[in-house]
Design a protein around this motif. Structure first.
Motif, PDB file in Angstrom:
ATOM      1  N   ALA A   1       0.746  -1.048  -0.515  1.00 30.57           N
ATOM      2  CA  ALA A   1       0.097   0.194   0.053  1.00 30.57           C
ATOM      3  C   ALA A   1       0.929   1.769  -0.275  1.00 30.57           C
ATOM      4  O   ALA A   1       1.636   1.686   0.587  1.00 30.57           O
ATOM      5  N   PRO A   2       0.179   2.351  -1.038  1.00 34.51           N
ATOM      6  CA  PRO A   2       1.355   3.556  -0.968  1.00 34.51           C
ATOM      7  C   PRO A   2       1.481   4.279   0.555  1.00 34.51           C
ATOM      8  O   PRO A   2       0.446   3.904   0.895  1.00 34.51           O
ATOM      9  N   GLY A   3       3.029   5.477  -0.150  1.00 39.30           N
ATOM     10  CA  GLY A   3       2.546   6.367   1.493  1.00 39.30           C
ATOM     11  C   GLY A   3       2.832   5.700   2.808  1.00 39.30           C
ATOM     12  O   GLY A   3       2.983   4.622   3.269  1.00 39.30           O
ATOM     13  N   PRO A   4       4.130   6.974   3.834  1.00 41.05           N
ATOM     14  CA  PRO A   4       4.400   5.728   4.636  1.00 41.05           C
ATOM     15  C   PRO A   4       3.653   4.778   5.268  1.00 41.05           C
ATOM     16  O   PRO A   4       3.842   3.754   6.034  1.00 41.05           O
ATOM     17  N   ALA A   5       2.234   5.502   5.674  1.00 41.35           N
ATOM     18  CA  ALA A   5       1.435   5.126   6.435  1.00 41.35           C
ATOM     19  C   ALA A   5       0.899   3.092   5.933  1.00 41.35           C
ATOM     20  O   ALA A   5       0.691   2.254   6.791  1.00 41.35           O
ATOM     21  N   GLY A   6       1.243   3.942   4.049  1.00 43.29           N
ATOM     22  CA  GLY A   6       0.751   2.102   3.959  1.00 43.29           C
ATOM     23  C   GLY A   6       1.743   0.924   3.482  1.00 43.29           C
ATOM     24  O   GLY A   6       1.995   0.226   3.422  1.00 43.29           O
ATOM     25  N   VAL A   7       2.943   1.662   4.301  1.00 41.65           N
ATOM     26  CA  VAL A   7       3.906   1.231   3.514  1.00 41.65           C
ATOM     27  C   VAL A   7       4.450   0.733   5.196  1.00 41.65           C
ATOM     28  O   VAL A   7       4.359  -1.062   5.678  1.00 41.65           O
ATOM     29  N   VAL A   8       4.053   0.724   5.837  1.00 38.75           N
ATOM     30  CA  VAL A   8       4.244   0.223   7.374  1.00 38.75           C
ATOM     31  C   VAL A   8       3.120  -0.493   7.938  1.00 38.75           C
ATOM     32  O   VAL A   8       3.009  -1.890   8.865  1.00 38.75           O
ATOM     33  N   ALA A   9       1.970  -0.586   6.727  1.00 39.85           N
ATOM     34  CA  ALA A   9       0.476  -1.351   7.675  1.00 39.85           C
ATOM     35  C   ALA A   9       0.964  -2.829   6.796  1.00 39.85           C
ATOM     36  O   ALA A   9       0.806  -3.806   6.854  1.00 39.85           O
ATOM     37  N   THR A  10       1.119  -2.659   5.466  1.00 38.02           N
ATOM     38  CA  THR A  10       1.692  -3.946   4.117  1.00 38.02           C
ATOM     39  C   THR A  10       2.815  -4.377   5.167  1.00 38.02           C
ATOM     40  O   THR A  10       2.971  -6.193   5.551  1.00 38.02           O
ATOM     41  N   ALA A  11       3.883  -3.849   6.548  1.00 42.28           N
ATOM     42  CA  ALA A  11       4.663  -4.367   6.366  1.00 42.28           C
ATOM     43  C   ALA A  11       4.535  -5.612   8.126  1.00 42.28           C
ATOM     44  O   ALA A  11       4.521  -6.147   8.336  1.00 42.28           O
ATOM     45  N   ALA A  12       3.635  -4.425   8.598  1.00 46.13           N
ATOM     46  CA  ALA A  12       2.435  -5.449   9.907  1.00 46.13           C
ATOM     47  C   ALA A  12       2.451  -6.332   9.475  1.00 46.13           C
ATOM     48  O   ALA A  12       1.943  -7.759   9.869  1.00 46.13           O
ATOM     49  N   ASP A  13       1.289  -6.602   7.875  1.00 48.65           N
ATOM     50  CA  ASP A  13       0.756  -7.386   7.609  1.00 48.65           C
ATOM     51  C   ASP A  13       1.505  -8.647   7.388  1.00 48.65           C
ATOM     52  O   ASP A  13       1.055  -9.735   7.648  1.00 48.65           O
ATOM     53  N   VAL A  14       2.050  -8.613   6.554  1.00 44.71           N
ATOM     54  CA  VAL A  14       3.519  -9.490   5.748  1.00 44.71           C
ATOM     55  C   VAL A  14       4.202 -10.494   7.213  1.00 44.71           C
ATOM     56  O   VAL A  14       4.410 -11.447   7.528  1.00 44.71           O
ATOM     57  N   VAL A  15       4.007  -9.162   8.003  1.00 47.56           N
ATOM     58  CA  VAL A  15       4.709  -9.623   9.578  1.00 47.56           C
ATOM     59  C   VAL A  15       4.022 -11.101  10.275  1.00 47.56           C
ATOM     60  O   VAL A  15       3.972 -12.233  10.735  1.00 47.56           O
ATOM     61  N   ALA A  16       2.641 -10.194  10.124  1.00 53.41           N
ATOM     62  CA  ALA A  16       1.387 -11.293  10.843  1.00 53.41           C
ATOM     63  C   ALA A  16       1.155 -12.929  10.126  1.00 53.41           C
ATOM     64  O   ALA A  16       1.269 -13.857  10.851  1.00 53.41           O
ATOM     65  N   ASP A  17       1.757 -12.817   8.697  1.00 54.60           N
ATOM     66  CA  ASP A  17       1.047 -13.780   7.645  1.00 54.60           C
ATOM     67  C   ASP A  17       2.457 -14.452   8.773  1.00 54.60           C
ATOM     68  O   ASP A  17       2.082 -15.914   7.651  1.00 54.60           O
TER      69      ASP A  17
END
Ligand SMILES: [Zn+2]
Length: 300
Positions: free
Chosen positions: A35-51
């Motif tokens: 997901a784009p933007g700083p907030a999107g990048v952080v949210a995506t990273a958190a989702d990947v770690v959860a996966d």
């Protein structure tokens, strides 16, 4: 299998995550659209770690290493000019991610992360990773440690001007190697309606199309020029070809090796250095930047 670290390769289209054990083996691998933007990048990273947690059944309170494009201040964990991610001005990505994930985070430029991944995969401590993507740039490892340079510009061979009669480069100079030897240069020289320009070009050249052979060989000569500069400057054990264009695999290595042999034909000094023999290309399925990110540890 105990996971000792997590590596994230955050790219413009996808974020790839790996969980790695103490021997540097990949235990789990997942990916998600970024997901784009700083907030999107952080949210995506958190989702990947959860996966990754779900995939390993492990709470994974382990250090996280991140490889990301753009200008990265690895010491302070700050990223800027990651244009494809919607990151412009300075973003304190390390601190944002550490707060979100509740663990230690290290942030590094993605080509540098890939360089460490290539060190791990090839077993060569003195190594150059030449990333042939949108642009052309090298990561340098000496005795297994990254050489970033005082301004983070070490390995920026794509912007060595080699042709005063050449085309203007995005950097403001004229005739840089990158204007010949990069994915974008290839796409401009061999435009395709759909699919991958590099793949289409190499396929057409393999069938004997003389125009395709000429375009391919000019590209390969440019990559070879970059390899020669790097080898004569730092004399690494191996040069690993990486980046999007390296998805071509063995045909890329063979073509660039032929260009190096050609350039060394009249130069015994160069021939004796066996630049062609130092070329490597990793299998396309190796997540080299995510693996290297997992091996970043606290400041390598
Ligand atoms: Zn340039």
């Amino acid at each position: 299998m105990t996971v000792t670290s997590i590596g994230l390769d955050i790219g413009g289209t996808k974020t790839l995550g790996v969980a790695v054990d103490g021997a540097g083996r990949i235990v789990a691998e997942v990916r998600r659209p970024t997901a784009p933007g700083p907030a999107g990048v952080v949210a995506t990273a958190a989702d990947v770690v959860a996966d990754l947690r779900a995939a390993t059944g492990d709470p994974l309170a382990v250090p996280v290493g991140v490889g990301i494009p753009g200008l990265v201040d690895a010491e302070h964990g700050v990223v800027r000019h990651a244009v494809n991610l919607g990151i412009g001005e300075s973003v304190p990505l390390r601190d944002l991610l550490a707060a979100e994930l509740g663990t230690t985070v290290t942030v590094e430029n993605d080509a540098n992360a890939a360089t460490l991944g290539a060190v791990a995969r090839t077993g060569h401590d003195d190594l150059v990773y030449l990333s042939i993507g949108t642009g052309l740039a090298a990561g340098l490892a000496f005795e297994g440690r990254l050489r970033r340079g005082v301004h983070g510009a070490a390995g920026e061979v794509g912007h060595l001007p080699v042709d005063p009669q050449g085309v203007p480069c995005s950097c403001g100079q004229t005739g840089c190697i990158e204007t010949v030897a990069s994915g974008s240069a290839l796409a401009a020289a061999w435009p395709v309606a759909q699919g991958h320009p590099a793949e289409a070009l190499f396929q057409a050249a393999a069938t004997g199309d003389p125009k395709a052979i000429a375009v391919r060989d000019r590209f390969a000569a440019g990559v070879a020029a970059a390899v020669r500069v790097l080898c004569l400057t730092v004399d690494p054990g191996v040069v690993v070809l990486g980046g999007g264009v390296a998805q071509l695999g063995e045909p890329l290595r063979v073509t660039v090796a032929a260009a190096l042999l050609d350039q060394a034909a009249g130069a015994p000094f160069l021939a004796a250095l066996d630049l062609a023999g130092r070329l490597r290309v990793l299998p396309p399925e190796v997540p080299v930047a995510a693996l290297g990110a997992a091996l970043l540890g606290p400041r390598r």
